[in-house]
Design a protein around this motif. Structure first.
Motif, short mmCIF file in Angstrom:
data_model
loop_
_atom_site.label_atom_id
_atom_site.label_comp_id
_atom_site.label_asym_id
_atom_site.label_seq_id
_atom_site.Cartn_x
_atom_site.Cartn_y
_atom_site.Cartn_z
N THR A 160 0.82 -1.21 0.00
CA THR A 160 0.00 0.00 0.00
C THR A 160 0.86 1.26 0.00
N ILE A 161 2.17 1.15 0.05
CA ILE A 161 3.03 2.34 0.11
C ILE A 161 3.05 3.12 -1.21
N TYR A 164 -0.45 3.41 -7.73
CA TYR A 164 -0.54 2.54 -8.89
C TYR A 164 -1.53 3.14 -9.90
N LYS A 165 -1.65 2.51 -11.04
CA LYS A 165 -2.63 2.96 -12.03
C LYS A 165 -4.06 2.75 -11.54
N THR A 166 -4.22 1.86 -10.57
CA THR A 166 -5.54 1.62 -9.97
C THR A 166 -5.75 2.46 -8.70
N GLY A 167 -4.89 3.45 -8.49
CA GLY A 167 -5.00 4.29 -7.30
C GLY A 167 -4.02 3.86 -6.24
N GLY A 168 -4.47 3.81 -4.99
CA GLY A 168 -3.57 3.49 -3.89
C GLY A 168 -3.09 4.77 -3.23
N ASN A 169 -1.80 4.83 -2.93
CA ASN A 169 -1.25 5.97 -2.19
C ASN A 169 -0.96 7.13 -3.14
N VAL A 255 1.19 7.49 -13.98
CA VAL A 255 1.81 6.79 -12.85
C VAL A 255 2.90 5.88 -13.40
N ASP A 256 4.15 6.18 -13.03
CA ASP A 256 5.26 5.44 -13.64
C ASP A 256 6.51 5.62 -12.77
N PRO A 257 7.42 4.63 -12.75
CA PRO A 257 8.67 4.80 -12.02
C PRO A 257 9.63 5.81 -12.65
N ASP A 258 9.39 6.17 -13.90
CA ASP A 258 10.17 7.20 -14.58
C ASP A 258 9.35 8.49 -14.62
N MET A 303 8.07 5.52 -3.59
CA MET A 303 8.63 4.76 -4.70
C MET A 303 8.09 3.32 -4.73
N PRO A 304 8.03 2.73 -5.94
CA PRO A 304 8.81 3.14 -7.11
C PRO A 304 8.10 4.10 -8.06
N ASN A 305 6.88 4.52 -7.77
CA ASN A 305 6.12 5.27 -8.77
C ASN A 305 5.92 6.73 -8.41
N TYR A 306 5.92 7.57 -9.43
CA TYR A 306 5.53 8.97 -9.33
C TYR A 306 4.09 9.12 -9.83
N VAL A 307 3.40 10.16 -9.33
CA VAL A 307 2.10 10.54 -9.87
C VAL A 307 2.21 11.98 -10.38
N ILE A 308 2.06 12.14 -11.68
CA ILE A 308 2.08 13.46 -12.31
C ILE A 308 0.69 13.74 -12.87
#
Length: 321
Positions: A160-161, A164-169, A255-258, A303-308
């Motif tokens: 849950t940290i 994701y593309k399905t939401g989450g944190n 939503v992506d690690p890059d 991490m590992p994902n950013y949300v822009i």
């Protein structure tokens, strides 16, 4: 219309489509969740900074649910209307070694306990908290849930940290009362969960914590069958008299690690939205993103994902002359 409740103990620590739902509801029904803060109750108003090192990190960022929504199928979209968010009368902000955008520069645990002065005022006045009264630094409150998501379609347990593309944190400060979140459904029933109460937060949440607080949040869950362009979290902010756009914004995310790919995805998703909802050609949508859209860094530390986000003002649409 039915109003359901979910208790604090009805929570889980991973996104997993095999977790049995705590509640089954029909599309369009309303649920109130009673949620502990992101520390799962380990931090209290009496906690000291030195205690942060003793926290059980495996139990952080729990979410309440999941909720099974009838008629929700993979490929559909779940609309989450945020009807109300209420905080406790206190909150906390912490610095954890190894966490945050400047983790290498702030390696000593720190903790601030806030006194929250809440209100039910008009025009976005939800109360305030003093950061430093002697220096005149006062923070307006705008409570939200940092975690809102649905179960992934892929089998297995996912932390849950991160977002994701399905939401989450997703830790997006704009998801306060009156906003609407749209999530792509990958699992039967959607399996929606929520948590991580914030009394106030800046875009990006750069140190990794906002004003963390227990919360009660009420949402309405509706299944949409005609929004196939929603591939990542989308949201709509409510009208306001304090913004340059009184009609609020529509936002798509990447939503992506890059971070560059997350940004590109946010723009692509806005192009898909504008093309579907306003019958614009992709090149017209791309131009509109450049002249009217605003890119925002919503989540940059989990991490590992950013949300822009790509936000576009709704006030530019619907003019007849």
């Amino acid at each position: 219309m039915s109003i359901h409740t979910v208790k604090r103990a009805q929570s889980h620590l991973v996104w997993d489509n095999s977790i049995p739902p705590v509640l089954r509801v029909n599309s369009g029904e309303t649920i109130t969740f009673d949620c502990l803060d992101a520390s799962n109750g380990q931090v209290t108003s009496d906690t000291q900074a030195q205690h942060l090192a003793t926290l059980n990190f495996a139990s952080l960022d729990q979410v309440n649910g999941p909720i099974y929504v009838s008629t929700a199928e993979p490929g559909d979209t779940l609309q989450i209307d945020v009807l109300d968010v209420q905080t406790a009368d206190w909150g906390w902000t912490g610095i954890f070694p190894g966490f945050g955008i400047l983790a290498d520069e702030f390696a000593v645990p720190e903790l601030k306990i806030w006194s929250l002065h809440t209100s039910e005022g008009e025009e976005e006045s939800y109360g305030y908290a003093w950061f430093d009264k002697s220096k005149g630094i006062k923070i307006p409150l705008k409570p939200l849930a940092g975690e809102m998501g649905v179960a992934p379609g892929e089998k297995g347990a996912f932390s849950t940290i991160p977002p994701y593309k399905t939401g989450g944190n997703i830790d997006t400060k704009h998801l306060s009362k009156g906003s609407t979140l749209y999530l792509p459904i990958e699992a039967e029933g959607a399996l929606f969960s929520v948590g991580d109460g914030h009394a106030a937060q800046g875009d990006g949440e750069v140190c990794g914590t906002a004003i963390e607080t227990p919360m009660k949040i009420t949402v309405r869950l509706t299944v949409l069958k005609d929004k196939q362009y929603v591939k990542t979290p989308h949201f709509q902010t409510p009208p306001t008299t304090k913004s340059e756009s009184t009609d609020g914004y529509y936002c798509t995310t990447g939503v992506d690690p890059d971070i560059r790919e997350a940004t590109r995805s946010a723009v692509r998703n806005m192009i898909a939205f504008l093309s579907a909802e306003y019958s614009l050609k992709p090149v017209e949508s791309y131009m509109l993103c450049s002249v009217a859209g605003d890119l925002r860094m919503h989540e940059v530390v989990d991490m590992p994902n950013y949300v822009i986000g790509m936000m576009i003002p709704r006030s530019i649409f619907g003019h007849s002359s």
